[in-house]
Design a protein around this motif. Structure first.
Motif, PDB file in Angstrom:
ATOM      1  N   ARG A   1      36.365  52.265  33.216  1.00  0.00           N
ATOM      2  CA  ARG A   1      37.770  51.879  33.113  1.00  0.00           C
ATOM      3  C   ARG A   1      38.507  51.979  34.447  1.00  0.00           C
ATOM      4  O   ARG A   1      39.460  51.261  34.684  1.00  0.00           O
ATOM      5  CB  ARG A   1      38.477  52.776  32.101  1.00  0.00           C
ATOM      6  CG  ARG A   1      38.301  52.308  30.699  1.00  0.00           C
ATOM      7  CD  ARG A   1      39.225  53.058  29.766  1.00  0.00           C
ATOM      8  NE  ARG A   1      38.411  53.517  28.649  1.00  0.00           N
ATOM      9  CZ  ARG A   1      38.382  54.742  28.180  1.00  0.00           C
ATOM     10  NH1 ARG A   1      39.140  55.661  28.694  1.00  0.00           N
ATOM     11  NH2 ARG A   1      37.616  55.057  27.178  1.00  0.00           N
ATOM     12  N   SER A   2      38.066  52.854  35.327  1.00  0.00           N
ATOM     13  CA  SER A   2      38.779  53.060  36.582  1.00  0.00           C
ATOM     14  C   SER A   2      38.479  51.981  37.617  1.00  0.00           C
ATOM     15  O   SER A   2      39.159  51.891  38.618  1.00  0.00           O
ATOM     16  CB  SER A   2      38.435  54.432  37.162  1.00  0.00           C
ATOM     17  OG  SER A   2      37.075  54.468  37.551  1.00  0.00           O
ATOM     18  N   GLN A   3      37.458  51.153  37.377  1.00  0.00           N
ATOM     19  CA  GLN A   3      37.089  50.123  38.348  1.00  0.00           C
ATOM     20  C   GLN A   3      37.808  48.815  38.048  1.00  0.00           C
ATOM     21  O   GLN A   3      38.074  48.487  36.895  1.00  0.00           O
ATOM     22  CB  GLN A   3      35.580  49.869  38.308  1.00  0.00           C
ATOM     23  CG  GLN A   3      34.748  51.040  38.735  1.00  0.00           C
ATOM     24  CD  GLN A   3      33.268  50.766  38.551  1.00  0.00           C
ATOM     25  OE1 GLN A   3      32.865  49.883  37.813  1.00  0.00           O
ATOM     26  NE2 GLN A   3      32.455  51.538  39.235  1.00  0.00           N
ATOM     27  N   SER A   4      38.109  48.053  39.101  1.00  0.00           N
ATOM     28  CA  SER A   4      38.712  46.744  38.905  1.00  0.00           C
ATOM     29  C   SER A   4      37.630  45.737  38.526  1.00  0.00           C
ATOM     30  O   SER A   4      36.435  46.010  38.614  1.00  0.00           O
ATOM     31  CB  SER A   4      39.417  46.289  40.188  1.00  0.00           C
ATOM     32  OG  SER A   4      38.464  45.967  41.181  1.00  0.00           O
ATOM     33  N   PHE A   5      38.054  44.538  38.136  1.00  0.00           N
ATOM     34  CA  PHE A   5      37.116  43.496  37.694  1.00  0.00           C
ATOM     35  C   PHE A   5      36.167  43.096  38.822  1.00  0.00           C
ATOM     36  O   PHE A   5      34.971  42.927  38.608  1.00  0.00           O
ATOM     37  CB  PHE A   5      37.922  42.288  37.215  1.00  0.00           C
ATOM     38  CG  PHE A   5      37.122  41.297  36.439  1.00  0.00           C
ATOM     39  CD1 PHE A   5      36.614  41.640  35.199  1.00  0.00           C
ATOM     40  CD2 PHE A   5      36.875  40.040  36.947  1.00  0.00           C
ATOM     41  CE1 PHE A   5      35.876  40.725  34.473  1.00  0.00           C
ATOM     42  CE2 PHE A   5      36.139  39.119  36.232  1.00  0.00           C
ATOM     43  CZ  PHE A   5      35.647  39.470  34.984  1.00  0.00           C
ATOM     44  N   GLY A   6      36.679  42.979  40.039  1.00  0.00           N
ATOM     45  CA  GLY A   6      35.841  42.615  41.186  1.00  0.00           C
ATOM     46  C   GLY A   6      34.834  43.694  41.544  1.00  0.00           C
ATOM     47  O   GLY A   6      33.695  43.409  41.919  1.00  0.00           O
ATOM     48  N   GLN A   7      35.253  44.952  41.436  1.00  0.00           N
ATOM     49  CA  GLN A   7      34.338  46.057  41.732  1.00  0.00           C
ATOM     50  C   GLN A   7      33.211  46.138  40.716  1.00  0.00           C
ATOM     51  O   GLN A   7      32.089  46.493  41.058  1.00  0.00           O
ATOM     52  CB  GLN A   7      35.097  47.384  41.752  1.00  0.00           C
ATOM     53  CG  GLN A   7      35.977  47.582  42.948  1.00  0.00           C
ATOM     54  CD  GLN A   7      36.809  48.857  42.818  1.00  0.00           C
ATOM     55  OE1 GLN A   7      37.138  49.287  41.724  1.00  0.00           O
ATOM     56  NE2 GLN A   7      37.141  49.444  43.957  1.00  0.00           N
ATOM     57  N   ARG A   8      33.498  45.787  39.466  1.00  0.00           N
ATOM     58  CA  ARG A   8      32.447  45.828  38.451  1.00  0.00           C
ATOM     59  C   ARG A   8      31.363  44.818  38.755  1.00  0.00           C
ATOM     60  O   ARG A   8      30.183  45.097  38.589  1.00  0.00           O
ATOM     61  CB  ARG A   8      33.034  45.547  37.072  1.00  0.00           C
ATOM     62  CG  ARG A   8      33.658  46.756  36.483  1.00  0.00           C
ATOM     63  CD  ARG A   8      33.975  46.571  35.036  1.00  0.00           C
ATOM     64  NE  ARG A   8      35.132  47.404  34.740  1.00  0.00           N
ATOM     65  CZ  ARG A   8      36.009  47.145  33.817  1.00  0.00           C
ATOM     66  NH1 ARG A   8      35.871  46.089  33.083  1.00  0.00           N
ATOM     67  NH2 ARG A   8      37.015  47.951  33.621  1.00  0.00           N
TER      68      ARG A   8
ATOM     69  N   THR B   1      27.380  47.204  34.444  1.00  0.00           N
ATOM     70  CA  THR B   1      27.745  45.801  34.615  1.00  0.00           C
ATOM     71  C   THR B   1      26.682  44.890  34.030  1.00  0.00           C
ATOM     72  O   THR B   1      27.003  43.878  33.406  1.00  0.00           O
ATOM     73  CB  THR B   1      27.955  45.484  36.106  1.00  0.00           C
ATOM     74  OG1 THR B   1      28.887  46.427  36.643  1.00  0.00           O
ATOM     75  CG2 THR B   1      28.503  44.097  36.309  1.00  0.00           C
TER      76      THR B   1
END
Length: 176
Positions: free
Chosen positions: A25-32, A70
């Motif tokens: 939950r703490s990661q952004s969409f791009g980081q995932r 991911t």
């Protein structure tokens, strides 16, 4: 007649997936998507083995769910697409209701006038509701949803429990 008491809390609390869900939950969409592991690593047949004990299954699942999160999201997404492509009635209903809502919203509160008939937005929403809901239940969404939960759970938990941790991770845990 006696009832069997299964301590589900004892089984589920041992998996301890709270840290994994907070990390995701703490990661952004791009980081995932930056965390997407290569398919050769995700499907490395040399690292597949039967776990020796339930403790090892827990350890593998905790590690692999965090490490391949991911990839597992991609697997779940592919299963959702597959389930919709195999249940065309449900797919049609979702597209029908979505397009109907989009079309009604594009009217900006004005009535729909087709020359010989006039329909208010309230009538259009009611018509969409009268057609969409029975079609939705006829499509069998519960069977599709339950299949999706089962197939995703078996696929992800099966992979996570049979895929060994990398050797360097296993040694670093033993040294602690």
């Amino acid at each position: 007649m006696s009832y069997i008491n299964i301590p589900l809390d004892a089984l589920t609390s041992r998996l301890n997936l709270n840290g994994v869900s907070e990390q995701v939950r703490s990661q952004s969409f791009g980081q995932r998507f930056a965390n997407l592991k290569p398919i050769s690593e995700f499907l490395d047949l040399k690292r597949l083995s039967k776990p020796a004990s339930f403790a090892e299954v827990q350890s593998r699942v905790n590690y692999n769910v965090g490490y391949f999160s991911t990839n597992y999201a991609g697997v779940a997404l592919m299963l959702v697409v597959y389930s919709l492509l195999t249940n065309l009635t449900l797919l049609f209903d979702i597209i029908f209701v979505g397009a109907g809502l989009f079309g009604i919203k594009k009217l900006n509160g004005r009535d729909l006038d087709v020359g010989f008939a006039r329909a208010t937005t309230s009538q259009l929403y009611t018509g969409l509701l009268i057609i969409g809901i029975p079609l939705f239940f006829w499509a069998g969404p519960m069977g599709t949803a339950l299949w999706l939960v089962g197939a995703t759970g078996v696929t992800i938990l099966g992979h996570a429990s049979f895929m060994e941790k990398p050797i360097d991770t296993a040694f670093s845990e033993e040294a602690v």
